[in-house]
Write an enzyme that holds these catalytic residues in place. Structure first.
Site, PDB file in Angstrom:
ATOM      1  N   HIS A   1       0.862  -1.179   0.000  1.00 25.91           N
ATOM      2  CA  HIS A   1       0.000   0.000   0.000  1.00 25.91           C
ATOM      3  C   HIS A   1       0.897   1.227   0.000  1.00 25.91           C
ATOM      4  O   HIS A   1       1.618   1.479   0.965  1.00 25.91           O
ATOM      5  CB  HIS A   1      -0.905  -0.001   1.231  1.00 25.91           C
ATOM      6  CG  HIS A   1      -1.847  -1.167   1.279  1.00 25.91           C
ATOM      7  ND1 HIS A   1      -3.112  -1.131   0.734  1.00 25.91           N
ATOM      8  CD2 HIS A   1      -1.687  -2.427   1.770  1.00 25.91           C
ATOM      9  CE1 HIS A   1      -3.703  -2.310   0.907  1.00 25.91           C
ATOM     10  NE2 HIS A   1      -2.848  -3.109   1.534  1.00 25.91           N
TER      11      HIS A   1
ATOM     12  N   ARG B   1      -0.367   4.347  -0.630  1.00 26.64           N
ATOM     13  CA  ARG B   1      -1.200   5.431  -0.085  1.00 26.64           C
ATOM     14  C   ARG B   1      -1.371   6.635  -1.006  1.00 26.64           C
ATOM     15  O   ARG B   1      -1.909   7.646  -0.576  1.00 26.64           O
ATOM     16  CB  ARG B   1      -0.642   5.895   1.266  1.00 26.64           C
ATOM     17  CG  ARG B   1      -0.494   4.803   2.322  1.00 26.64           C
ATOM     18  CD  ARG B   1      -1.771   4.045   2.584  1.00 26.64           C
ATOM     19  NE  ARG B   1      -1.678   3.214   3.787  1.00 26.64           N
ATOM     20  CZ  ARG B   1      -2.521   2.218   4.065  1.00 26.64           C
ATOM     21  NH1 ARG B   1      -3.507   1.929   3.223  1.00 26.64           N
ATOM     22  NH2 ARG B   1      -2.382   1.515   5.183  1.00 26.64           N
TER      23      ARG B   1
ATOM     24  N   ASP C   1       2.141  -7.061   2.475  1.00 23.65           N
ATOM     25  CA  ASP C   1       0.951  -6.274   2.819  1.00 23.65           C
ATOM     26  C   ASP C   1       1.378  -5.014   3.575  1.00 23.65           C
ATOM     27  O   ASP C   1       0.765  -4.615   4.571  1.00 23.65           O
ATOM     28  CB  ASP C   1      -0.040  -7.092   3.639  1.00 23.65           C
ATOM     29  CG  ASP C   1      -1.410  -6.410   3.764  1.00 23.65           C
ATOM     30  OD1 ASP C   1      -1.649  -5.407   3.062  1.00 23.65           O
ATOM     31  OD2 ASP C   1      -2.231  -6.868   4.572  1.00 23.65           O
TER      32      ASP C   1
END
Length: 459
Positions: free
Chosen positions: A88, A90, A331
């Protein structure tokens, strides 16, 4: 299913994006080279010219490239660069946690030569224009090549499919509603049907919200003692079983994200034995940590899926060793301090992991003898094959994607800060072995450990 070891030629895949940098001119001398795919497991000199592996020879036998650099790697290890299929970054909308530049820099510091970013941003990546802006940004600032997934449904609402073909044409590697499950079986079936036309893999965050409800940790003895709402294992495993059945019915490819439970391993194994085209990933934290750590109420240990019991952890390790689980994914989920430094029940879910992934697995699993080093290296590079990307290999003519690691060096996680913009690492404060010294990605130097410049480089 297609082999996860397949490569697509020597060039960088055009669906990965990064800033342009000159190809490395470098001699790595005397390193122990380990590449399970090419059968290398002995000391070598490695010559890299213009960003490609040019020569492999016995230690001390090869000269450095003209106007190149020399790195004496005697006593160190060289592996193919790692590939993370689940991070991620963002961007857009949450750059206070991470952005493409800081996230890919963290990846390089962890030995990764490529990463794949999830689309649950703000706004979510459900339109070609949003995806195009991300690709443009990656071309400007990404330290390592990055690919992007788009969402399965608009706005992650589970109600309406995205224009999957248009998103694939715009550069999406695949599709996921990661962060949320596709609750409707009918909606997922429709997505799998469209997948056959648009291409790309559908990756699934497996969770039944009716079973997870307001849970904040694994449902078990620890949650009962703490009085915290639990997330049962069957919340994950029942959805895996359902979606494997749909994939078989539609003859589609499905990838299961961040597996956490023994029941999930059984469901994945059953699907593979039945010939379903499915793959699975597991994180370093689910492989090495358990819900017993939640007794501290440290929100670094709050993630979704949650840390589970030791029986689950051991089942995940066994499945990674056997190949039932195909690859390791971090992750990597950065959060700002104000989102984590609150009571456990209120804290955001997620942990960073790019900078610590290899060292955590090496320290917690390889050194105690639970996994062979070659298995860890192979599974940390196998994520490329999930999306039909070139798999990093140490072989003459291949692009130089590699990591140099000092397996003897230990360090305290977080003692000198993080490359990532966020600090919510579940391994914070632990002493880990296996320091990354150098990362080459797409033929260019992406990371050098700070002390190397003075200590070991010579012109």
């Amino acid at each position: 299913m297609e082999s996860l070891d397949s490569t697509l030629g020597a060039g960088l895949d055009q669906r990965l994006f990064h800033r342009d940098r000159p190809g490395a001119e470098l001699l790595i001398r005397g390193a122990h080279v380990l590449d399970p795919r090419t059968g290398l497991d002995e000391p070598h000199d490695i010559v890299i010219r213009d960003g490609q592996f040019a020569e492999l020879g016995s230690p001390g036998s090869l000269p450095a490239p003209e106007d190149g650099e020399l790195f004496d790697a005697t006593g160190k290890h060289v592996f193919p660069g790692f590939v993370d299929p689940h991070v991620h970054l963002r961007t857009p909308g949450q750059e206070y946690k991470e952005d493409i530049e800081s996230g890919t820099a963290a990846a390089a510091a962890g030995g990764f030569c490529a990463v794949i970013a999830m689309p649950n941003t703000d706004p979510v990546v459900d339109e070609p224009a949003i995806l195009g802006s991300l690709i443009d940004r990656a071309r400007q600032v990404a330290c390592v090549p990055v690919g992007f997934l788009a969402t399965i449904t608009r706005g992650l609402n589970g109600q309406e499919l995205t224009e999957m073909a248009a998103l694939a044409d715009a550069g999406a590697l695949g599709f996921t509603d990661d962060g949320k499950p596709v609750v409707s079986a009918g909606m997922l079936r429709k997505a799998l049907a469209y997948q056959r036309l648009s291409g790309g893999v559908i990756a699934l965050h497996e969770e039944d919200p009716e079973l997870s409800r307001d849970g904040v940790m694994h449902e078990g003895a620890v949650s009962a003692r703490l009085g915290l709402a639990g997330i049962p294992s069957v919340s994950e495993s029942t959805m895996i079983a359902r979606d494997a059945a749909l994939a078989r019915y539609e003859n589609s490819r499905v990838h299961f994200q961040h597996l956490s439970a023994v029941e999930s391993v059984r469901a994945l194994e059953h699907a593979k034995q039945a010939g379903v085209r499915v793959t699975g990933e597991v994180t370093p934290h689910h492989l090495t940590l358990t819900d017993d750590l939640v007794r501290t109420l440290d929100s670094r240990f709050k993630m979704n899926p949650p840390l589970r019991a030791d029986g689950d952890r051991r089942a995940l390790v066994d499945a990674l060793r056997s190949g039932v689980i195909d690859c390791v994914a971090t992750d990597h989920a950065p959060h700002a301090r104000h989102e984590k430094e609150v009571p456990f029940e209120q804290a955001a879910m997620g942990t960073t992991g790019l900078e610590t992934a290899f060292a955590a697995l090496f320290t917690e699993l390889v050194l105690p003898g639970e996994l062979d080093l070659s298995v860890v290296v192979e599974r940390m590079t196998a994520g490329a094959g999930l999306y039909d990307l070139p798999t990093p290999r140490i072989a003459v003519g291949e692009p130089a994607n590699l990591v140099v690691v000092d397996l003897q060096a230990s360090y305290e996680v977080g003692a000198h800060g993080y490359v990532s913009r966020s600090e919510n690492c579940c391994f914070h404060g632990r002493n880990l072995h296996g320091r990354v010294l150098l990362t080459l990605a797409a033929g260019a130097v992406a990371f050098r450990e700070r002390m190397l410049v003075e200590a070991t480089w010579a012109g």
